[in-house]
Design a protein around this motif. Structure first.
Motif, PDB file in Angstrom:
ATOM      1  N   MET A 153       0.855  -1.181   0.000  1.00 32.49           N
ATOM      2  CA  MET A 153       0.000   0.000   0.000  1.00 32.49           C
ATOM      3  C   MET A 153       0.891   1.231   0.000  1.00 32.49           C
ATOM      4  N   GLY A 154       0.445   2.291  -0.669  1.00 31.48           N
ATOM      5  CA  GLY A 154       1.292   3.470  -0.719  1.00 31.48           C
ATOM      6  C   GLY A 154       0.624   4.661  -1.340  1.00 31.48           C
ATOM      7  N   THR A 155       1.454   5.541  -1.867  1.00 30.61           N
ATOM      8  CA  THR A 155       0.975   6.852  -2.308  1.00 30.61           C
ATOM      9  C   THR A 155       0.063   6.789  -3.527  1.00 30.61           C
ATOM     10  N   GLY A 156       0.057   5.676  -4.243  1.00 32.59           N
ATOM     11  CA  GLY A 156      -0.823   5.548  -5.396  1.00 32.59           C
ATOM     12  C   GLY A 156      -2.041   4.690  -5.140  1.00 32.59           C
ATOM     13  N   SER A 157      -2.272   4.320  -3.872  1.00 26.40           N
ATOM     14  CA  SER A 157      -3.367   3.389  -3.568  1.00 26.40           C
ATOM     15  C   SER A 157      -4.737   4.050  -3.516  1.00 26.40           C
ATOM     16  N   PHE A 158      -4.788   5.355  -3.255  1.00 30.08           N
ATOM     17  CA  PHE A 158      -6.062   6.048  -3.094  1.00 30.08           C
ATOM     18  C   PHE A 158      -6.029   7.371  -3.848  1.00 30.08           C
ATOM     19  N   THR A 159      -7.163   7.765  -4.375  1.00 32.72           N
ATOM     20  CA  THR A 159      -7.280   9.036  -5.089  1.00 32.72           C
ATOM     21  C   THR A 159      -6.938  10.195  -4.156  1.00 32.72           C
ATOM     22  N   ASP A 160      -6.173  11.138  -4.649  1.00 30.52           N
ATOM     23  CA  ASP A 160      -5.801  12.357  -3.908  1.00 30.52           C
ATOM     24  C   ASP A 160      -4.981  12.062  -2.656  1.00 30.52           C
ATOM     25  N   ALA A 161      -4.262  10.920  -2.637  1.00 29.04           N
ATOM     26  CA  ALA A 161      -3.454  10.587  -1.462  1.00 29.04           C
ATOM     27  C   ALA A 161      -1.977  10.490  -1.802  1.00 29.04           C
ATOM     28  N   THR A 162      -1.563  11.114  -2.897  1.00 30.43           N
ATOM     29  CA  THR A 162      -0.176  10.971  -3.321  1.00 30.43           C
ATOM     30  C   THR A 162       0.804  11.692  -2.403  1.00 30.43           C
ATOM     31  N   ASP A 163       0.349  12.741  -1.739  1.00 32.49           N
ATOM     32  CA  ASP A 163       1.224  13.503  -0.842  1.00 32.49           C
ATOM     33  C   ASP A 163       0.516  13.715   0.482  1.00 32.49           C
ATOM     34  N   GLY A 164       1.114  13.175   1.551  1.00 33.69           N
ATOM     35  CA  GLY A 164       0.506  13.253   2.878  1.00 33.69           C
ATOM     36  C   GLY A 164      -0.185  11.969   3.295  1.00 33.69           C
ATOM     37  N   PHE A 165      -0.198  10.948   2.432  1.00 31.15           N
ATOM     38  CA  PHE A 165      -0.779   9.658   2.811  1.00 31.15           C
ATOM     39  C   PHE A 165       0.023   9.065   3.960  1.00 31.15           C
ATOM     40  N   MET A 166      -0.675   8.406   4.882  1.00 27.81           N
ATOM     41  CA  MET A 166      -0.029   7.911   6.091  1.00 27.81           C
ATOM     42  C   MET A 166      -0.463   6.476   6.369  1.00 27.81           C
ATOM     43  N   MET A 167       0.506   5.646   6.769  1.00 27.80           N
ATOM     44  CA  MET A 167       0.238   4.301   7.281  1.00 27.80           C
ATOM     45  C   MET A 167       0.786   4.216   8.693  1.00 27.80           C
ATOM     46  N   MET A 168       0.069   3.487   9.561  1.00 28.91           N
ATOM     47  CA  MET A 168       0.459   3.398  10.970  1.00 28.91           C
ATOM     48  C   MET A 168       0.383   1.955  11.449  1.00 28.91           C
ATOM     49  N   SER A 169       1.347   1.567  12.285  1.00 32.62           N
ATOM     50  CA  SER A 169       1.345   0.265  12.947  1.00 32.62           C
ATOM     51  C   SER A 169       1.173   0.468  14.445  1.00 32.62           C
ATOM     52  N   TYR A 170       0.402  -0.438  15.050  1.00 35.12           N
ATOM     53  CA  TYR A 170       0.009  -0.339  16.463  1.00 35.12           C
ATOM     54  C   TYR A 170       0.963  -1.153  17.336  1.00 35.12           C
ATOM     55  N   TYR A 171       1.456  -0.545  18.427  1.00 40.47           N
ATOM     56  CA  TYR A 171       2.378  -1.242  19.312  1.00 40.47           C
ATOM     57  C   TYR A 171       1.949  -1.088  20.764  1.00 40.47           C
ATOM     58  N   GLU A 172       1.939  -2.225  21.468  1.00 43.15           N
ATOM     59  CA  GLU A 172       1.611  -2.261  22.885  1.00 43.15           C
ATOM     60  C   GLU A 172       2.910  -2.297  23.689  1.00 43.15           C
ATOM     61  N   ILE A 173       3.117  -1.306  24.522  1.00 48.18           N
ATOM     62  CA  ILE A 173       4.310  -1.247  25.367  1.00 48.18           C
ATOM     63  C   ILE A 173       3.916  -1.724  26.757  1.00 48.18           C
ATOM     64  N   THR A 174       4.419  -2.898  27.141  1.00 47.21           N
ATOM     65  CA  THR A 174       4.082  -3.467  28.449  1.00 47.21           C
ATOM     66  C   THR A 174       5.109  -3.106  29.510  1.00 47.21           C
ATOM     67  N   GLU A 175       6.323  -2.767  29.068  1.00 45.40           N
ATOM     68  CA  GLU A 175       7.370  -2.276  29.965  1.00 45.40           C
ATOM     69  C   GLU A 175       7.932  -1.002  29.355  1.00 45.40           C
ATOM     70  N   ALA A 176       7.989   0.076  30.149  1.00 39.63           N
ATOM     71  CA  ALA A 176       8.471   1.358  29.624  1.00 39.63           C
ATOM     72  C   ALA A 176       9.829   1.184  28.948  1.00 39.63           C
ATOM     73  N   THR A 177      10.019   1.888  27.830  1.00 34.03           N
ATOM     74  CA  THR A 177      11.233   1.693  27.042  1.00 34.03           C
ATOM     75  C   THR A 177      11.542   2.931  26.224  1.00 34.03           C
ATOM     76  N   ASN A 178      12.788   3.063  25.805  1.00 30.27           N
ATOM     77  CA  ASN A 178      13.156   4.065  24.814  1.00 30.27           C
ATOM     78  C   ASN A 178      12.878   3.523  23.424  1.00 30.27           C
ATOM     79  N   VAL A 179      12.498   4.402  22.520  1.00 32.00           N
ATOM     80  CA  VAL A 179      12.319   4.050  21.111  1.00 32.00           C
ATOM     81  C   VAL A 179      13.214   4.964  20.300  1.00 32.00           C
ATOM     82  N   ALA A 180      14.017   4.370  19.403  1.00 35.46           N
ATOM     83  CA  ALA A 180      15.018   5.136  18.663  1.00 35.46           C
ATOM     84  C   ALA A 180      14.598   5.468  17.245  1.00 35.46           C
ATOM     85  N   GLY A 181      13.705   4.679  16.663  1.00 31.83           N
ATOM     86  CA  GLY A 181      13.330   4.925  15.272  1.00 31.83           C
ATOM     87  C   GLY A 181      12.526   3.785  14.711  1.00 31.83           C
TER      88      GLY A 181
END
Length: 402
Positions: A153-181
């Motif tokens: 899926m990407g910038t050509g998957s939906f009409t008018d979504a070529t710039d600014g389209f966003m995909m997100m993945s969900y993460y459950e943090i059970t122990e506090a942690t640093n995230v680097a990237g």
């Protein structure tokens, strides 16, 4: 079969050891296809790592479903299970002392009428593959699952979504942690010459709260509206290079590591493709059925939508991403510059240099094997991307020429 680090039904292809606590929640669903009641159902499981047997479990608790057809984990049942009915098994499987590795959980279901060796026993097993890691957290199971079901899926998957389209993945943090990237798996990793991603697009990674998906008042509306600018931490804008496309993935550090308390978060990738002249496509893993909010997409000018898949946007826990560790002493300066760029290597060797402009056009390239100077004084003022790399190290710096 089910393997979940905290029993919520979200199944991760890779889970950091820091996020499994005392163990993993494992279990499975059972459905009675027969005409007779299924008596004395039992679920057992073996977990094997890459070297062989690890552990087993057979003391699973069985649960049923309420009158609305919803799973009732507050009321264990003992059976029997009538024809055309289902049951569910789950318990926490202790995994203290396990090492980072790839694992296969094999679940086996038996009853008085359908035991091992019986005529209809062939469909009484299920498997789940998963990896435990030092610092990589992924909703996808690419390179973990043996039989993948991949889309993109990407910038050509939906009409008018070529710039600014966003995909997100969900993460459950059970122990506090640093995230680097984050590491982002491009479609070129799996689709080869049929990939749609090209160099020249840009993206930015962000950590976001899950509050825009929550409805604590049960009125059908989320607690807060989705706001593109409402982030916990972000990266700099990253220019997709041909090296990235060839590699099939990008590792993007946040501007600085962020400390996340126990809770639920999204990692988003916001993409800009110059009107889809330089498209960006991210792999989407559909191998394991997931809750709807495991992946969310945002279409600019429209709204956000749940996708129920596992977008290959991976969280890197800890204080640095491996790319930054490898290249932390490789310096490119000054910045801003008058066009004379110094490249200082921490280790002698053969390196390639590529300079791209803001839309991804290759401006210059050079081979070096020691500290060097790059003369870009002939270029117009503006933003350029200088990539210094070899087989072991890669560093991209956004350079401003004044």
């Amino acid at each position: 079969g089910l393997v979940s680090n905290n029993g919520t039904g979200f199944e991760y292809g890779r889970t950091p050891l820091s996020q499994i606590g005392e163990g993993m929640y494992t279990g499975g669903g059972a459905y009675n296809f027969g005409v007779n009641d299924a008596e004395n159902l039992e679920l057992s499981m073996n977990i094997d790592n890459s070297s062989g047997y690890v552990l087993s479990q057979s003391n699973y608790t069985m649960y049923g479903f309420d009158n609305d057809g919803l799973l009732d984990l507050d009321a264990p049942i003992s059976g029997p299970i009538a024809s055309d009915e289902s049951a569910y098994f789950e318990d926490m499987t202790p995994m203290s002392g396990v090492a980072a590795d790839t694992y296969v959980a094999t679940f086996t279901l038996s009853s008085d009428g359908d035991s091992d060796g019986g005529e209809y026993f062939s469909d009484n097993t299920a498997t789940r593959e998963f990896a435990l890691t030092d610092n990589l957290y992924s909703t996808d199971g690419i390179d973990v699952y043996e039989n993948l079901d991949l889309t993109r899926m990407g910038t050509g998957s939906f009409t008018d979504a070529t710039d600014g389209f966003m995909m997100m993945s969900y993460y459950e943090i059970t122990e506090a942690t640093n995230v680097a990237g984050a590491t982002i798996m491009l479609d070129s990793y799996a689709f080869g010459s049929n990939a749609l991603t090209t160099s020249g697009g840009e993206l930015v990674v962000a950590i976001r709260s899950d509050a825009f998906t929550l409805d604590s008042n049960e009125d059908g509306e989320p607690d807060e509206a989705f706001d593109v600018a409402n982030t916990i931490a972000t990266s700099d804008f990253y220019l997709v290079t041909q090296t990235d496309v060839d590699n099939g993935f990008i590792t993007v550090p946040l501007t600085s590591p962020v400390y996340l308390d126990e809770g639920n978060y999204f990692i988003s990738v916001e993409m800009y493709s110059n009107g889809n002249d330089t498209p960006i496509y991210i792999l989407d893993d559909e191998t394991v059925p997931q809750p709807s909010s495991m992946c969310i997409i945002y279409i600019p000018g429209d709204d956000w939508y749940t996708n129920g898949t596992a977008a290959a946007i991976r969280m890197i826990t800890g204080e640095s991403v491996s790319l930054e560790e490898a290249s932390s002493n490789l310096n490119i300066y000054p910045n801003p510059s008058n066009g004379i760029i110094n490249i200082e290597l921490d280790k002698q060797g053969d390196y390639s240099i590529r300079v791209n402009d803001i839309v991804g056009k290759l401006i210059a390239e050079k081979e070096i094997n020691s500290n060097s100077t790059l003369d870009l004084q002939h270029l117009d003022t503006g933003i350029y991307f200088v990539n210094v790399y070899n087989d072991d190290v890669s560093k991209v710096v956004k350079v401003i020429i004044e």
